[in-house]
Design a protein around this motif. Structure first.
Motif, PDB file in Angstrom:
ATOM      1  N   LEU A   3      63.986  -1.724   6.268  1.00  0.00           N
ATOM      2  CA  LEU A   3      64.531  -1.206   7.402  1.00  0.00           C
ATOM      3  C   LEU A   3      64.204  -1.298   8.740  1.00  0.00           C
ATOM      4  O   LEU A   3      64.770  -0.270   9.587  1.00  0.00           O
TER       5      LEU A   3
ATOM      6  N   ARG B 294      66.278  -2.099  -3.229  1.00  0.00           N
ATOM      7  CA  ARG B 294      65.387  -1.329  -3.635  1.00  0.00           C
ATOM      8  C   ARG B 294      65.067   0.041  -4.431  1.00  0.00           C
ATOM      9  O   ARG B 294      63.657   0.614  -4.702  1.00  0.00           O
TER      10      ARG B 294
ATOM     11  N   ARG C 298      79.827   8.509   9.042  1.00  0.00           N
ATOM     12  CA  ARG C 298      78.932   8.225   7.808  1.00  0.00           C
ATOM     13  C   ARG C 298      78.962   9.731   6.913  1.00  0.00           C
ATOM     14  O   ARG C 298      79.016   9.889   6.039  1.00  0.00           O
TER      15      ARG C 298
ATOM     16  N   ASN D  25      80.777  10.407   3.608  1.00  0.00           N
ATOM     17  CA  ASN D  25      79.455  11.581   2.127  1.00  0.00           C
ATOM     18  C   ASN D  25      80.370  12.488   1.332  1.00  0.00           C
ATOM     19  O   ASN D  25      79.687  12.657   0.373  1.00  0.00           O
TER      20      ASN D  25
ATOM     21  N   ASN E 175      74.655  18.130  -4.056  1.00  0.00           N
ATOM     22  CA  ASN E 175      73.600  18.711  -4.178  1.00  0.00           C
ATOM     23  C   ASN E 175      73.921  20.259  -4.965  1.00  0.00           C
ATOM     24  O   ASN E 175      73.497  20.277  -3.413  1.00  0.00           O
TER      25      ASN E 175
ATOM     26  N   ASP F 201      62.328   7.339   6.215  1.00  0.00           N
ATOM     27  CA  ASP F 201      62.447   5.757   5.844  1.00  0.00           C
ATOM     28  C   ASP F 201      61.608   5.444   4.420  1.00  0.00           C
ATOM     29  O   ASP F 201      62.006   5.401   3.728  1.00  0.00           O
TER      30      ASP F 201
ATOM     31  N   LEU G 187      63.176   7.896   2.151  1.00  0.00           N
ATOM     32  CA  LEU G 187      64.278   8.136   1.458  1.00  0.00           C
ATOM     33  C   LEU G 187      64.736   6.821   1.184  1.00  0.00           C
ATOM     34  O   LEU G 187      65.274   6.072  -0.052  1.00  0.00           O
ATOM     35  N   GLU G 188      64.900   5.892   1.877  1.00  0.00           N
ATOM     36  CA  GLU G 188      66.154   4.588   2.569  1.00  0.00           C
ATOM     37  C   GLU G 188      64.962   4.027   0.791  1.00  0.00           C
ATOM     38  O   GLU G 188      65.457   3.278   0.683  1.00  0.00           O
ATOM     39  N   CYS G 189      64.157   4.040   1.308  1.00  0.00           N
ATOM     40  CA  CYS G 189      62.969   3.091   0.505  1.00  0.00           C
ATOM     41  C   CYS G 189      63.476   3.340  -1.169  1.00  0.00           C
ATOM     42  O   CYS G 189      62.958   2.759  -2.269  1.00  0.00           O
TER      43      CYS G 189
ATOM     44  N   ALA H  26      65.829   4.410  -2.597  1.00  0.00           N
ATOM     45  CA  ALA H  26      66.766   4.574  -2.630  1.00  0.00           C
ATOM     46  C   ALA H  26      68.265   5.383  -2.612  1.00  0.00           C
ATOM     47  O   ALA H  26      68.857   5.392  -3.283  1.00  0.00           O
ATOM     48  N   ILE H  27      67.736   6.630  -1.797  1.00  0.00           N
ATOM     49  CA  ILE H  27      68.175   7.670  -1.964  1.00  0.00           C
ATOM     50  C   ILE H  27      68.956   7.835  -0.184  1.00  0.00           C
ATOM     51  O   ILE H  27      67.972   7.513   0.796  1.00  0.00           O
ATOM     52  N   ASP H  28      69.800   7.814  -0.364  1.00  0.00           N
ATOM     53  CA  ASP H  28      70.972   7.650   0.940  1.00  0.00           C
ATOM     54  C   ASP H  28      70.308   8.895   1.609  1.00  0.00           C
ATOM     55  O   ASP H  28      71.291  10.354   1.394  1.00  0.00           O
TER      56      ASP H  28
ATOM     57  N   TYR I 185      71.594  12.664   0.401  1.00  0.00           N
ATOM     58  CA  TYR I 185      70.677  13.829   0.625  1.00  0.00           C
ATOM     59  C   TYR I 185      70.232  14.890   1.894  1.00  0.00           C
ATOM     60  O   TYR I 185      70.227  16.144   1.513  1.00  0.00           O
TER      61      TYR I 185
END
Lengths: 253, 261
Positions: free
Chosen positions: A51, A78, B27, B31, B38, B128, B130-132, B134-136, B140
């Protein structure tokens, strides 16, 4: 070593937070990072998660530099992580069930029935039966942490990061979190990295303890060696948190 | 010399902020172009940005049309051209007032809420998280909002235009006695496809602009120079997002008009 930090440096503006951090996290073990508030423990964990990017040095996860990974590699890395944030970081506009189900919906091809079964199973494992339709705002601090842990564990990750898992909880709730952590680690066998200032209680769970002080890791030792270390920072920390009985042999003589 | 240092620091911050926002937009666009989408998230956002704004848009549209009817009648009657009221109301609404006022209303109602929502998610480490997982977060959180903005703004603008024209009709024809046939016939003769097209292009651009500015202000809350922490940080970012969006809408309105005329 599943994670290795080599000479990591980080500054925010003119303030240097980390100055040459070297640390190795062994696989399948629990490493606890301790230190006073504001020493950069959470910043350190954010480097391991990718991060934050180090100004200098490298963070290697499974031998790969996390800062040099492309989007696909970072995503793959991750997928092996589970994270319990300091404030649990639950999505407050969705229910507990949806919070825990989110990684399954977004990252797997499981059916609704499979997701439901898995989520309820994890909630039950963390003694959260019957709260699945509640919203995070309706939960106590301890319950939020347990939901956060359930979400972190739902994909059965290889490495679990716990950032101050007992902050803001009373003694009973803290013990409950430690008990659940112990139970789940025994069941899934994950590598755990815990950032905590809850010494000496946290020592019981640790295989290794690393002290961060003066922007550096002062030592990463087993609990026994940590308590008897001659490093002045570690010695001061042990005395401060455990009392003067735990001081090294040299000092006792 | 301190003022010079501060000026330099502010310029560097401004350039950095513009760079961040540009990368954010790129970005989001990348995307946006990659399926799958969704659908349930998109529907939720269409409901929030579009359906929940309909009442405000109808209300604003009706009174804007009525004011145009009144003002237009009194101006045109001085030249004996009351029959042109339909053209004046129709053209003003379709080309300018419809897209601009709709965008300003959506900024106030939905844009501010989007900025606050994303800002709070940033402050409480939800982004953070979400990123952890592995969801962009772009995929999302941002893609459904952008798609909803692109779909809803032209539709809301169309509703605004229709209600505004009816508002002008009520005042001009029912209250002031303009001939009903001349009101609609004048409008039919003067409004051409290019006017409608221009209005729709504007509303589409405004849709992207509102979501871009409001979402990015929330997303980069933690990097704000003035301090993006706590409730005050969210409040400051929301105010700044609404002001910047509103000003940008007016600037873009001029640019698009000058390019399309």
């Amino acid at each position: 070593m599943i994670i290795r930090l080599e000479g990591v440096e980080k500054s925010f503006g003119t303030q240097k937070v980390l100055n040459g951090i070297d640390l190795s996290i062994p696989e399948g073990r629990t490493t606890v990072i301790v230190g006073a508030s504001g020493q950069g423990k959470s910043v350190l964990i954010k480097h391991m998660l990718g991060l934050l990017r180090a100004d200098c040095g490298r963070v290697l996860v499974n031998g790969l530099d996390i800062a040099a990974m492309n989007k696909k590699q970072l995503k793959e890395t991750r997928t092996k992580f589970g994270v319990l944030f300091q404030g649990a970081a639950l999505f407050d506009s969705i229910t507990v069930f949806d919070n825990v189900a989110l990684p399954l919906r977004e990252r797997t091809h499981m059916t609704k029935i499979q997701i439901r079964k898995k989520v309820l199973e994890k909630l039950s494992l963390l003694d959260l039966d019957g709260v699945d339709q509640k919203y995070p705002a309706q939960l106590s601090g301890g319950m939020k942490k347990r939901v956060g842990l359930a979400r972190a564990l739902v994909l059965e990750p290889r490495i679990v990061f716990l950032d101050e898992p007992t902050t803001g909880l009373d003694v009973k709730r803290s013990q409950e979190i430690y008990r659940l952590f112990h139970r789940t680690q025994a069941q899934f066998g994950y590598t755990a990295v815990i950032v905590s200032h809850d010494a000496p209680k946290i020592f019981k769970l640790a295989d290794y303890i690393a002290l961060i002080a003066d922007k550096k890791i002062q030592g990463c030792l087993s609990p026994e060696d940590f308590q008897l270390s001659d490093n002045p920072y570690i010695k001061a920390f042990v005395e401060e948190t455990m009392g003067s009985i735990y001081i090294s042999g040299t000092d006792r003589s | 010399m301190k003022w010079l240092e501060e000026l330099g620091a502010n310029i560097i911050e401004l350039v950095a902020q513009m760079g961040r926002m540009t990368v954010f937009l790129l970005r989001c666009i990348c995307n946006l172009l990659i399926p799958p989408y969704n659908l349930s998230h998109i529907m939720q956002q269409i409901h929030f940005i579009g359906a929940a704004s309909v009442f405000v848009i109808i209300f604003t549209g009706a009174f804007t049309g009525m004011v145009l009817g009144l003002q237009g009648y009194y101006s045109l009657s001085q030249f004996g051209s009351e029959a042109a009221l339909g053209s004046a109301v129709g053209l003003s609404l379709i080309r300018e007032l419809g897209p601009v006022l709709t965008a300003l209303m959506v900024t106030g109602r939905a844009g501010s809420a989007i900025c606050a929502e994303i800002g709070i998610m940033r402050n409480s480490e939800q982004i953070d998280a979400l990123e952890c997982m592995a969801i962009d977060p772009f995929r999302y959180l941002m893609v459904p909002k952008f798609l909803a903005g692109i779909i809803c703004l032209p539709l809301l603008t169309s509703i605004f235009d229709v209600v505004g024209i009816l508002g002008g009709f009520v005042v001009g024809v029912n209250l002031l006695g303009v001939n009903e046939g001349s009101y609609f016939h004048g409008m039919y003769k003067s409004v051409v496809w290019k006017d409608i097209y221009m209005g729709l292009v504007k509303s589409l651009c405004f849709g992207i602009l509102i979501i871009w500015i409001c979402a990015s202000k929330g997303f980069f809350l933690h990097l704000e120079k003035s301090g993006g922490f706590g409730a005050e940080g969210v409040s400051r970012a929301t105010t700044s997002a609404v002001v910047l969006s509103s000003v940008s809408i007016l600037v873009w309105d001029y640019l698009i008009t000058s390019m399309m005329l």
